[in-house]
Enzyme design. Structure first.
Site, mmCIF file in Angstrom:
data_model
loop_
_atom_site.group_PDB
_atom_site.id
_atom_site.type_symbol
_atom_site.label_atom_id
_atom_site.label_comp_id
_atom_site.label_asym_id
_atom_site.label_seq_id
_atom_site.Cartn_x
_atom_site.Cartn_y
_atom_site.Cartn_z
ATOM 1 N N GLN A 110 -5.160 -1.460 9.541
ATOM 2 C CA GLN A 110 -5.036 -2.801 8.961
ATOM 3 C C GLN A 110 -5.669 -3.832 9.890
ATOM 4 O O GLN A 110 -5.397 -3.858 11.094
ATOM 5 C CB GLN A 110 -3.551 -3.116 8.734
ATOM 6 C CG GLN A 110 -3.278 -4.421 8.028
ATOM 7 C CD GLN A 110 -3.747 -4.451 6.572
ATOM 8 O OE1 GLN A 110 -3.770 -3.435 5.895
ATOM 9 N NE2 GLN A 110 -4.123 -5.611 6.104
ATOM 10 N N LYS A 155 0.839 -1.207 0.000
ATOM 11 C CA LYS A 155 0.000 0.000 0.000
ATOM 12 C C LYS A 155 0.870 1.251 0.000
ATOM 13 O O LYS A 155 0.598 2.216 -0.720
ATOM 14 C CB LYS A 155 -0.915 0.023 1.227
ATOM 15 C CG LYS A 155 -2.122 -0.874 1.103
ATOM 16 C CD LYS A 155 -2.841 -1.063 2.433
ATOM 17 C CE LYS A 155 -3.836 -2.204 2.321
ATOM 18 N NZ LYS A 155 -4.328 -2.673 3.616
ATOM 19 N N ASP A 162 -11.696 2.709 3.777
ATOM 20 C CA ASP A 162 -12.030 1.282 3.717
ATOM 21 C C ASP A 162 -13.542 1.067 3.601
ATOM 22 O O ASP A 162 -13.989 -0.024 3.237
ATOM 23 C CB ASP A 162 -11.588 0.586 5.020
ATOM 24 C CG ASP A 162 -10.297 -0.201 4.870
ATOM 25 O OD1 ASP A 162 -9.998 -0.642 3.743
ATOM 26 O OD2 ASP A 162 -9.609 -0.379 5.889
HETATM 27 N N1 GUN Z 1 -6.922 -6.694 5.901
HETATM 28 C C1 GUN Z 1 -7.063 -7.390 4.739
HETATM 29 N N2 GUN Z 1 -7.661 -6.633 3.810
HETATM 30 C C2 GUN Z 1 -7.913 -5.442 4.376
HETATM 31 C C3 GUN Z 1 -8.511 -4.234 3.906
HETATM 32 O O1 GUN Z 1 -8.958 -4.104 2.761
HETATM 33 N N3 GUN Z 1 -8.565 -3.228 4.800
HETATM 34 C C4 GUN Z 1 -8.103 -3.348 6.061
HETATM 35 N N4 GUN Z 1 -8.213 -2.299 6.870
HETATM 36 N N5 GUN Z 1 -7.549 -4.436 6.531
HETATM 37 C C5 GUN Z 1 -7.459 -5.476 5.691
#
Ligand code: GUN
Length: 298
Positions: free
Chosen positions: A98, A54, A121
């Site tokens: 996350q 990311k 998100d």
């Molecule tokens: N963990 C796995 N995929 C994601 C996501 O798209 N967002 C977040 N915040 N955590 C994750």
């Protein structure tokens, strides 16, 4: 018939490039770059990989990336205090905590503390509610990415039968809402569904998001169905190998002979998630600055 491969990797690369161009325009207009803050608590290896990719993708799209890595034993108060600082920071347009969080932290409480207008998100109840009633907000990245692949492939989804397998808040439920908004006839199937093969057989569109390797069989599919496979599962290693193969929730080899189009794993839905995260962050930035992002730009 051999199904066409839906190349999510290529689609995501184009989307990231377009986001990067609009992000450069944003920076000129706003006098600052759009910013994404990513919070990682603990040292889960998969999460570390995601967070690193990311970070790189954010920088490559002409945006600012703020990484916050906290120890696994961080208290909920400390985490909430960080979220509050990020909510108040005008350089931060999007906040992503996350998941999964360590067991002693309450995920719903932490997500609920994020400002809905920075919740890129789309996990905050306010954004889930906005999606449910058709107001504009942030839509979770993976289902929105699936939707982009589907409309790119099929155009108008009106009247099509869609079956979503899986009812998570992150994928299944928002996916169903998006398909409904697009005038599909939507069924959400799950672990208690009776006769899943018969339900899947109705579907013009199948979205599999259960997290069980190769569970959906070719014989379940209607001829010519479009299949979106959200699963990423690692098979046990073959003798002599140290890692097993990555497979989706659909028996890909079998489905290829029946479906008209299918997303591969890897290289299908996976790459869309980060691309849409960047897209959501840029949308947040334009909104936060009161600037106009052309409708349908991204
Ligand atoms: N963990 C796995 N995929 C994601 C996501 O798209 N967002 C977040 N915040 N955590 C994750």
């Amino acid at each position: 018939m051999t199904a066409q491969v839906i190349d999510g990797k290529a689609f995501a690369a184009k989307l990231r490039e377009r986001v990067g161009e609009f992000a450069a325009t944003f920076a000129e207009k706003a006098g600052r770059k759009a910013g994404l803050a990513v919070v990682l608590v603990g040292e889960d290896p998969a999460s570390q990989v995601y967070v690193r990719s990311k970070h790189k993708a954010t920088l490559a799209a002409n945006m600012e990336s703020f990484e916050h890595r906290l120890p696994a034993d961080t208290s909920e108060d400390d985490l909430l205090a960080l979220v509050a600082r990020l909510n108040a920071d005008p350089a931060v347009d999007g906040i992503l905590v996350q998941l999964p969080l360590p067991d002693h932290l309450d995920e719903q409480a932490v997500i609920g503390a994020i400002s809905p207008d920075k919740d890129v998100d789309g996990f905050h109840v306010t954004n889930a509610g906005r999606l449910a009633v058709g107001q504009s907000g942030f839509v979770p990245c993976t289902p929105l990415g699936c939707m982009m692949l589907l409309t790119d492939r099929l155009g108008d989804l009106s009247g099509l039968e869609a079956v979503v397998i899986g009812r998570s808040n992150i994928v299944g439920k928002p996916m169903a809402q998006l398909l409904l908004d697009a005038n599909a006839t939507v069924t959400i199937a799950h672990s208690r569904t009776k006769d899943l093969p018969a339900v899947v057989r109705r579907a013009d569109i199948v979205v599999a998001a259960v997290g069980r390797a190769e569970m959906v069989k070719a014989e379940w599919l209607k001829d010519g169905a479009t299949v979106i496979d959200v699963g990423i599962n690692r098979l046990p290693p073959e003798p002599g190998a140290d890692k097993g193969r990555l497979v989706g929730d659909v028996d890909y080899a079998g489905a290829q002979a029946v479906a008209s189009a299918i997303t591969p794993v890897p290289g299908g839905v996976g790459p869309m998630t980060i691309a849409v995260l960047l897209r959501n962050t840029l949308v947040a930035a334009y909104r936060n600055e009161g600037l106009n992002l052309p409708e349908d730009a991204l």
